[in-house]
Scaffold this active site. Structure first.
Site, mmCIF file in Angstrom:
data_model
loop_
_atom_site.group_PDB
_atom_site.id
_atom_site.type_symbol
_atom_site.label_atom_id
_atom_site.label_comp_id
_atom_site.label_asym_id
_atom_site.label_seq_id
_atom_site.Cartn_x
_atom_site.Cartn_y
_atom_site.Cartn_z
ATOM 1 N N ASP A 42 17.510 11.464 -11.286
ATOM 2 C CA ASP A 42 16.543 10.648 -10.442
ATOM 3 C C ASP A 42 15.677 11.920 -9.885
ATOM 4 O O ASP A 42 15.204 11.405 -8.157
ATOM 5 C CB ASP A 42 16.604 9.660 -9.778
ATOM 6 C CG ASP A 42 17.995 9.805 -9.099
ATOM 7 O OD1 ASP A 42 18.319 11.422 -9.039
ATOM 8 O OD2 ASP A 42 18.924 8.928 -8.501
ATOM 9 N N SER A 43 16.440 12.809 -9.462
ATOM 10 C CA SER A 43 15.885 13.996 -9.113
ATOM 11 C C SER A 43 14.039 14.440 -8.935
ATOM 12 O O SER A 43 13.248 14.770 -8.389
ATOM 13 C CB SER A 43 16.021 15.086 -9.399
ATOM 14 O OG SER A 43 16.146 15.721 -10.667
ATOM 15 N N ASP A 81 19.698 9.061 -15.527
ATOM 16 C CA ASP A 81 20.157 9.086 -14.055
ATOM 17 C C ASP A 81 19.679 7.889 -13.921
ATOM 18 O O ASP A 81 18.674 7.064 -13.671
ATOM 19 C CB ASP A 81 19.663 9.910 -13.082
ATOM 20 C CG ASP A 81 20.601 10.122 -12.281
ATOM 21 O OD1 ASP A 81 22.173 10.075 -12.028
ATOM 22 O OD2 ASP A 81 19.884 10.761 -11.422
ATOM 23 N N LYS A 110 24.431 8.301 -16.204
ATOM 24 C CA LYS A 110 24.812 8.856 -14.963
ATOM 25 C C LYS A 110 24.985 8.222 -13.949
ATOM 26 O O LYS A 110 23.804 7.624 -13.517
ATOM 27 C CB LYS A 110 24.621 10.282 -14.302
ATOM 28 C CG LYS A 110 25.314 11.239 -13.310
ATOM 29 C CD LYS A 110 24.745 12.172 -12.911
ATOM 30 C CE LYS A 110 23.262 12.241 -12.732
ATOM 31 N NZ LYS A 110 23.427 12.178 -11.240
ATOM 32 N N GLU A 112 26.616 7.666 -9.114
ATOM 33 C CA GLU A 112 26.964 8.216 -7.958
ATOM 34 C C GLU A 112 27.860 7.577 -7.230
ATOM 35 O O GLU A 112 27.692 5.918 -7.389
ATOM 36 C CB GLU A 112 25.623 8.785 -7.081
ATOM 37 C CG GLU A 112 24.116 9.767 -8.065
ATOM 38 C CD GLU A 112 23.663 9.720 -6.597
ATOM 39 O OE1 GLU A 112 23.779 9.167 -5.424
ATOM 40 O OE2 GLU A 112 22.924 10.524 -7.030
ATOM 41 N N GLU A 177 28.124 17.830 -6.856
ATOM 42 C CA GLU A 177 27.703 18.578 -6.064
ATOM 43 C C GLU A 177 27.758 18.777 -4.444
ATOM 44 O O GLU A 177 28.550 18.148 -3.580
ATOM 45 C CB GLU A 177 25.979 17.791 -5.956
ATOM 46 C CG GLU A 177 25.017 18.292 -5.377
ATOM 47 C CD GLU A 177 23.893 17.307 -6.014
ATOM 48 O OE1 GLU A 177 23.649 16.391 -6.448
ATOM 49 O OE2 GLU A 177 22.451 17.671 -4.949
HETATM 50 O O1 KIV Z 1 18.731 13.533 -10.512
HETATM 51 C C1 KIV Z 1 19.408 15.253 -10.787
HETATM 52 O O2 KIV Z 1 18.712 16.028 -11.303
HETATM 53 C C2 KIV Z 1 20.826 15.118 -10.781
HETATM 54 C C3 KIV Z 1 21.725 16.563 -10.753
HETATM 55 C C4 KIV Z 1 20.611 17.456 -9.791
HETATM 56 C C5 KIV Z 1 22.916 16.672 -10.580
HETATM 57 O O3 KIV Z 1 21.743 14.760 -9.830
#
Ligand code: KIV
Length: 260
Positions: A42-43, A81, A110, A112, A177
């Site tokens: 989600d970056s 994510d 993934k 969090e 992280e």
């Molecule tokens: O969203 C993302 O890119 C991440 C990574 C930095 C682990 O969660």
């Protein structure tokens, strides 16, 4: 590679290299480079959409990017994510949203934070879960910024406990992280599933970097843990500048790029 190979890699002491990618071309490049895992993070909210945090990104956006990244990944497992509020509201939403990524070809999702109950439920229905502990960007407002986590003994112990709980719940791997190296080492040595570090030092079982950071495409800010392996932004700016100059000078297209 299968996700089940990751635990073997940890046992054999083989490091795991993960990178984010958000589209066909990026995933193809990562695959060709021999990367082990692709994360549609989600970056993308920051490096693609230009937001200041990961919070605005929606399920629709993540599904779109997962779909197009999967097409380029060719054999490299893609992990999607789960965006903010796609899994925190209720179990039914979390299952439907997580499952939708697998329908698009992702191999896992993934999430969090320390969510062992949700992890247990998702893994019990065949949705592999990667955890994410330490600096969890979706909680930036709660954490008061993007700071190092697990600095004191109490918070480090909390992280260790959370990692053990996620392992127990069935997570296949955990991203750590922005935690001190010695804390990441302790966690890595205390669980049997691989840890993937970002700003968590060298002792993790693997590492992840954001595509645009690694290649020097994103220069709005640079966290300490980012290593730029190239400066593609400079190369792109120079190339486009040359193109623009040639167009304006009537030098492009030349005979080579035209039909007579
Ligand atoms: O969203 C993302 O890119 C991440 C990574 C930095 C682990 O969660």
């Amino acid at each position: 590679m299968e996700l089940t190979d990751l635990i073997k890699k940890k046992r054999n002491g083989e490091k795991i290299a993960m990178i984010t990618a958000y589209d066909f071309t990026q995933a193809s490049i990562a695959g060709e480079a021999g990367i082990d895992l692709i994360l549609v993070g989600d970056s993308l909210s920051m490096v693609i959409d230009g937001n200041d945090s990961t919070l605005p990104v929606s399920m629709e956006i993540m599904q779109y990017h997962t779909n197009i990244a999967v097409k380029g990944a060719k054999g490299v497992p893609v992990i999607a994510d789960m965006p903010f509020l796609s899994y925190q509201t209720n179990l039914s939403d979390a299952i439907k949203n997580a499952g939708s990524f697998l329908k698009l070809g992702a191999k896992a999702i993934k999430i969090e934070g320390n969510l062992p109950e949700l992890t247990k439920k998702l893994t019990s229905i065949g949705i592999p879960v990667m955890g994410h502990l330490g600096l969890t960007p979706q909680s930036v407002n709660q954490l008061g910024g993007y700071h190092l986590q697990g600095k004191d003994e109490k918070s480090a112990e909390k992280l260790l406990l959370a990692a053990k709980q996620l392992e127990e719940a069935g997570a296949f791997s955990i991203v750590l992280e922005a935690v001190p190296s010695h804390v990441a080492k302790l966690i890595t040595e205390s669980i049997s599933i691989p840890t993937i570090g970002i700003g968590a030092g060298v002792y993790c079982d693997g590492q992840v970097l954001v595509y645009h950071d690694l290649l020097g495409l994103f220069d709005k800010f640079k966290p300490k843990f980012v290593k730029r392996y190239a400066n593609l932004k400079r190369i792109a700016v120079d190339a486009i500048k040359t193109y623009s100059i040639e167009v304006k000078a009537g030098k492009f297209p030349d005979d080579k790029h035209s039909w007579k």
